[in-house]
Design an enzyme around this catalytic site. Sequence first.
Site, PDB file in Angstrom:
ATOM      1  N   HIS A 216       0.808  -1.227   0.000  1.00  0.00           N
ATOM      2  CA  HIS A 216       0.000   0.000   0.000  1.00  0.00           C
ATOM      3  C   HIS A 216       0.840   1.276   0.000  1.00  0.00           C
ATOM      4  CE1 HIS A 216      -3.757   1.925  -0.539  1.00  0.00           C
ATOM      5  NE2 HIS A 216      -3.316   2.854   0.284  1.00  0.00           N
ATOM      6  N   TYR A 220       1.602   5.057  -2.747  1.00  0.00           N
ATOM      7  CA  TYR A 220       1.885   6.485  -2.476  1.00  0.00           C
ATOM      8  C   TYR A 220       3.271   6.872  -2.991  1.00  0.00           C
ATOM      9  CZ  TYR A 220      -2.431   5.998  -0.055  1.00  0.00           C
ATOM     10  OH  TYR A 220      -3.742   5.737   0.203  1.00  0.00           O
ATOM     11  N   HIS A 367     -10.076  -0.042 -10.581  1.00  0.00           N
ATOM     12  CA  HIS A 367      -9.566   0.931  -9.596  1.00  0.00           C
ATOM     13  C   HIS A 367      -8.107   1.280  -9.866  1.00  0.00           C
ATOM     14  CE1 HIS A 367      -8.382   2.759  -5.811  1.00  0.00           C
ATOM     15  NE2 HIS A 367      -7.542   1.772  -5.581  1.00  0.00           N
ATOM     16  N   PHE A 368      -7.271   0.266 -10.112  1.00  0.00           N
ATOM     17  CA  PHE A 368      -5.862   0.666 -10.229  1.00  0.00           C
ATOM     18  C   PHE A 368      -5.532   1.275 -11.592  1.00  0.00           C
ATOM     19  CE2 PHE A 368      -4.935  -4.109 -10.430  1.00  0.00           C
ATOM     20  CZ  PHE A 368      -4.479  -4.164 -11.734  1.00  0.00           C
ATOM     21  N   HIS A 369      -6.432   1.075 -12.561  1.00  0.00           N
ATOM     22  CA  HIS A 369      -6.183   1.808 -13.810  1.00  0.00           C
ATOM     23  C   HIS A 369      -6.599   3.273 -13.695  1.00  0.00           C
ATOM     24  CE1 HIS A 369      -5.506  -2.189 -15.627  1.00  0.00           C
ATOM     25  NE2 HIS A 369      -4.697  -1.493 -16.394  1.00  0.00           N
ATOM     26  N   ARG A 432     -10.895 -11.104 -11.422  1.00  0.00           N
ATOM     27  CA  ARG A 432      -9.642 -10.558 -11.919  1.00  0.00           C
ATOM     28  C   ARG A 432      -8.668 -11.725 -12.051  1.00  0.00           C
ATOM     29  NH1 ARG A 432      -6.208  -7.489  -7.176  1.00  0.00           N
ATOM     30  NH2 ARG A 432      -4.738  -7.387  -8.897  1.00  0.00           N
ATOM     31  N   ARG A 433      -7.553 -11.477 -12.643  1.00  0.00           N
ATOM     32  CA  ARG A 433      -6.449 -12.436 -12.772  1.00  0.00           C
ATOM     33  C   ARG A 433      -6.796 -13.689 -13.587  1.00  0.00           C
ATOM     34  NH1 ARG A 433      -5.604 -11.560  -6.941  1.00  0.00           N
ATOM     35  NH2 ARG A 433      -4.018  -9.949  -6.710  1.00  0.00           N
TER      36      ARG A 433
HETATM   37 FE1  HAS Z   1      -5.963   1.552  -4.058  1.00  0.00          FE
HETATM   38  C1  HAS Z   1      -6.248  -1.873  -4.340  1.00  0.00           C
HETATM   39  C2  HAS Z   1      -7.903   1.501  -1.247  1.00  0.00           C
HETATM   40  C3  HAS Z   1      -5.481   4.965  -3.638  1.00  0.00           C
HETATM   41  C4  HAS Z   1      -3.459   1.501  -6.408  1.00  0.00           C
HETATM   42  N1  HAS Z   1      -5.058   0.091  -5.160  1.00  0.00           N
HETATM   43  C5  HAS Z   1      -5.327  -1.248  -5.159  1.00  0.00           C
HETATM   44  C6  HAS Z   1      -4.490  -1.919  -6.108  1.00  0.00           C
HETATM   45  C7  HAS Z   1      -3.677  -0.963  -6.655  1.00  0.00           C
HETATM   46  C8  HAS Z   1      -4.050   0.304  -6.063  1.00  0.00           C
HETATM   47  C9  HAS Z   1      -2.570  -1.177  -7.672  1.00  0.00           C
HETATM   48  O1  HAS Z   1      -8.949  -0.573   0.731  1.00  0.00           O
HETATM   49  C10 HAS Z   1      -4.544  -3.397  -6.446  1.00  0.00           C
HETATM   50  C11 HAS Z   1      -3.567  -4.203  -5.686  1.00  0.00           C
HETATM   51  C12 HAS Z   1      -3.648  -5.650  -6.109  1.00  0.00           C
HETATM   52  O2  HAS Z   1      -3.115  -5.988  -7.170  1.00  0.00           O
HETATM   53  O3  HAS Z   1      -4.298  -6.424  -5.404  1.00  0.00           O
HETATM   54  N2  HAS Z   1      -6.628   2.972  -2.723  1.00  0.00           N
HETATM   55  C13 HAS Z   1      -7.431   2.739  -1.664  1.00  0.00           C
HETATM   56  C14 HAS Z   1      -7.710   4.003  -0.995  1.00  0.00           C
HETATM   57  C15 HAS Z   1      -7.032   4.973  -1.681  1.00  0.00           C
HETATM   58  C16 HAS Z   1      -6.338   4.312  -2.750  1.00  0.00           C
HETATM   59  C17 HAS Z   1      -8.578   4.206   0.196  1.00  0.00           C
HETATM   60  N3  HAS Z   1      -4.737   2.965  -4.868  1.00  0.00           N
HETATM   61  C18 HAS Z   1      -4.698   4.296  -4.553  1.00  0.00           C
HETATM   62  C19 HAS Z   1      -3.688   4.951  -5.328  1.00  0.00           C
HETATM   63  C20 HAS Z   1      -3.105   3.970  -6.112  1.00  0.00           C
HETATM   64  C21 HAS Z   1      -3.782   2.733  -5.806  1.00  0.00           C
HETATM   65  C22 HAS Z   1      -3.343   6.402  -5.238  1.00  0.00           C
HETATM   66  C23 HAS Z   1      -2.004   4.048  -7.089  1.00  0.00           C
HETATM   67  C24 HAS Z   1      -1.314   5.128  -7.379  1.00  0.00           C
HETATM   68  N4  HAS Z   1      -6.917   0.105  -3.018  1.00  0.00           N
HETATM   69  C25 HAS Z   1      -7.625   0.287  -1.868  1.00  0.00           C
HETATM   70  C26 HAS Z   1      -8.051  -1.024  -1.352  1.00  0.00           C
HETATM   71  C27 HAS Z   1      -7.577  -1.989  -2.221  1.00  0.00           C
HETATM   72  C28 HAS Z   1      -6.866  -1.246  -3.264  1.00  0.00           C
HETATM   73  C29 HAS Z   1      -8.829  -1.301  -0.139  1.00  0.00           C
HETATM   74  C30 HAS Z   1      -7.734  -3.505  -2.093  1.00  0.00           C
HETATM   75  C31 HAS Z   1      -8.908  -3.994  -2.844  1.00  0.00           C
HETATM   76  C32 HAS Z   1      -8.975  -5.498  -2.778  1.00  0.00           C
HETATM   77  O4  HAS Z   1      -9.889  -6.005  -2.116  1.00  0.00           O
HETATM   78  O5  HAS Z   1      -8.127  -6.199  -3.362  1.00  0.00           O
HETATM   79  C33 HAS Z   1      -6.977   6.459  -1.327  1.00  0.00           C
HETATM   80  O6  HAS Z   1      -5.641   6.878  -1.192  1.00  0.00           O
HETATM   81  C34 HAS Z   1      -7.703   7.297  -2.344  1.00  0.00           C
HETATM   82  C35 HAS Z   1      -7.835   8.743  -1.877  1.00  0.00           C
HETATM   83  C36 HAS Z   1      -8.096   9.672  -3.027  1.00  0.00           C
HETATM   84  C37 HAS Z   1      -9.092  10.554  -3.120  1.00  0.00           C
HETATM   85  C38 HAS Z   1      -9.230  11.376  -4.382  1.00  0.00           C
HETATM   86  C39 HAS Z   1      -8.798  12.837  -4.224  1.00  0.00           C
HETATM   87  C40 HAS Z   1      -8.866  13.514  -5.557  1.00  0.00           C
HETATM   88  C41 HAS Z   1      -7.888  14.279  -6.077  1.00  0.00           C
HETATM   89  C42 HAS Z   1      -8.079  14.838  -7.459  1.00  0.00           C
HETATM   90  C43 HAS Z   1      -8.253  16.298  -7.359  1.00  0.00           C
HETATM   91  C44 HAS Z   1      -8.892  16.838  -8.564  1.00  0.00           C
HETATM   92  C45 HAS Z   1      -8.842  18.139  -8.910  1.00  0.00           C
HETATM   93  C46 HAS Z   1      -9.575  18.554 -10.119  1.00  0.00           C
HETATM   94  C47 HAS Z   1      -8.078  19.185  -8.173  1.00  0.00           C
HETATM   95  C48 HAS Z   1     -10.106  10.731  -2.064  1.00  0.00           C
HETATM   96  C49 HAS Z   1      -6.622  14.606  -5.350  1.00  0.00           C
HETATM   97  C50 HAS Z   1     -10.976  18.805  -9.755  1.00  0.00           C
HETATM   98  C51 HAS Z   1     -11.642  19.276 -10.973  1.00  0.00           C
HETATM   99  C52 HAS Z   1     -12.955  19.457 -11.089  1.00  0.00           C
HETATM  100  C53 HAS Z   1     -13.528  20.038 -12.334  1.00  0.00           C
HETATM  101  C54 HAS Z   1     -13.901  19.076 -10.021  1.00  0.00           C
END
Ligand code: HAS
Length: 549
Positions: A216, A220, A367-369, A432-433
């Site tokens: 995890h 980051y 999700h990861f894409h 998946r997989r």
């Molecule tokens: Fe994840 C599984 C939970 C973030 C990557 N994640 C994965 C896997 C990958 C991955 C590769 O809790 C698969 C692993 C595998 O092969 O088994 N992930 C989270 C959570 C977050 C999160 C809570 N993940 C990421 C990031 C990744 C990534 C970042 C890669 C870079 N993830 C999980 C969980 C799994 C998981 C479980 C396991 C699932 C399972 O059962 O297998 C948080 O960090 C996300 C927080 C982000 C936000 C979004 C904020 C938005 C922003 C954009 C701002 C936009 C602007 C423009 C300024 C709340 C910063 C606005 C414009 C307008 C016009 C409105």
Amino acid sequence: RSPIADAWARRHLTVAFAAVFVGALGGLVQAFVRAGWMTLPPWLDYYAVLTVHGVLLALVSTTYFIFAYLLAGNGRTLGDLSPGGRRFVALGFWLMTVGILLAAAMILAGEASVLYTFYLPLQAHPLFYIGLALFVVGTWSVAYALIRQYFDWKKAHPGERTPLFAFMATVTLFIWWIASLGVAATVLFQMIPLSLGWVSGVNVELSRTLFWYFGHPLVYFWLLPAYMVWYVNLPKIIGGRLFSDALARFAFLLFLVFSFPVGVHHQLTEPGIRDVWKFFQVVLTFAVVVPSLMTAFNVFATFELTAREKGHRGLFGWIRALPWQDVRFLAPFLAMLFFIPGGIGGLINASYQMNAMVHNTLFVVGHFHVTVGTPVMLTFFGASFWLIPNLTGRTLPAGARRLGLVQAILWAAGMLLMSIAQHALGLMGAPRRTAFTTYQNHPVAESWFSTPIANYATMAAGGALLFTAAVLMVGLAVYLAFFAPKAAPDRAEPFPLAEAAEEGMQPALLENWRLWLTLAAVLIVIAYTVPLIDIANHGAPLVRGYRTW
Ligand code: HAS
């Protein structure tokens, strides 16, 4: 300029883009096989292709791009590498590269079809693990050189605020260092001995827990350099200043504290870890969302502030003032948009009950894409349009800018199609997989997965657009590195570094590394001690490896 660091940054970029090309080809093949549009020849295993795709794109291209970017940025803000630093970077680069060539050779030879998570009890050829170990040790060496560079600068400039870029680079590298101890432990003490036949069985739950302690925070390590582009480079590109430097530093420090004690949210369906610890780590997972929300606020405030400073008024009138025709802005902006569903998907995954529905389905792949595959990769692609010509002393011609816009839009369109299909298929239960071939031609499965959106064909069409965009990007990278017009000294495409809008000194707390690293260590100890003792004492019996070769 920093000639030594720049030369090493260029070498890292070369490997990064080579990995993008081969990895994207693997992705295309895989999407086509799943859609039934292609049958692999008997000598090519579906899982070998899947492993190539995941390892080269998620692990190799990201790490090399990140090091290139950090080397170049530290060079611009702290000065060039010292002779000692240069030796560590050289050693690290070659260890990583030899390691990854070894691992890739084993995958291509079909002797390490263990996917990019290389979980036990799947067992690969020993050379695959030895390659991985060399890769990790190599990254430590490069990271050491960069962290050392930061602390040397700090010592030489007492009382001065450290450059934001270098501060953020240091947090990112600390996250990598601390996280990779987990994967190094399982590779060295479990995977290598098992694959060499030194032990007859391994504690699989221990291996998975050590892996996810690393896995995890790894996300980051990928994400924070993309955030650095948003915080440090984008404000300059749009002609403004960062809304708040202090808030940005604080967000990064929160990542340092909360990135580690959350790995168990990848293991919510696994026995062997008691519910109370799963619950505890889920709560902390929701805490690690906060710095991303702070980032969204800070970056968006920067956009608005800049446009208003230029005289644009009205509730939304300022949005028009943003440089939509500039690929250096548009690509990272599209990347941000993708992180909105990416973050929401993360929250769904992390919610204990909902995880039971999506775990091990294509939803997670979706999700990861829309996390590493777009917010991170598309930001890196957008940054390449100034990073590469800056490092090679060239300009960014208008034609390349225009093709860059096409590239970013193609990538976004492809990812939209593919990731929507993946999320929808996952919610309908597509695993998946698992190779599609295992249930291909089954009438029930075929009718179930044949709605316009939840459809493997939609996924493959998105994959084809993505592959086209990847080839275009690699072509543009080669053009910018070798064929774009050479610039007069100091007239090359600039490395954009923004200033902050707020003035004055930062609270000293923000650079109290001892405090933040101690907090991180305390949370790691609380979150992992009892689960690890439980796993060691009551874990499943030692399991023999399942050889994939
Ligand atoms: Fe994840 C599984 C939970 C973030 C990557 N994640 C994965 C896997 C990958 C991955 C590769 O809790 C698969 C692993 C595998 O092969 O088994 N992930 C989270 C959570 C977050 C999160 C809570 N993940 C990421 C990031 C990744 C990534 C970042 C890669 C870079 N993830 C999980 C969980 C799994 C998981 C479980 C396991 C699932 C399972 O059962 O297998 C948080 O960090 C996300 C927080 C982000 C936000 C979004 C904020 C938005 C922003 C954009 C701002 C936009 C602007 C423009 C300024 C709340 C910063 C606005 C414009 C307008 C016009 C409105």
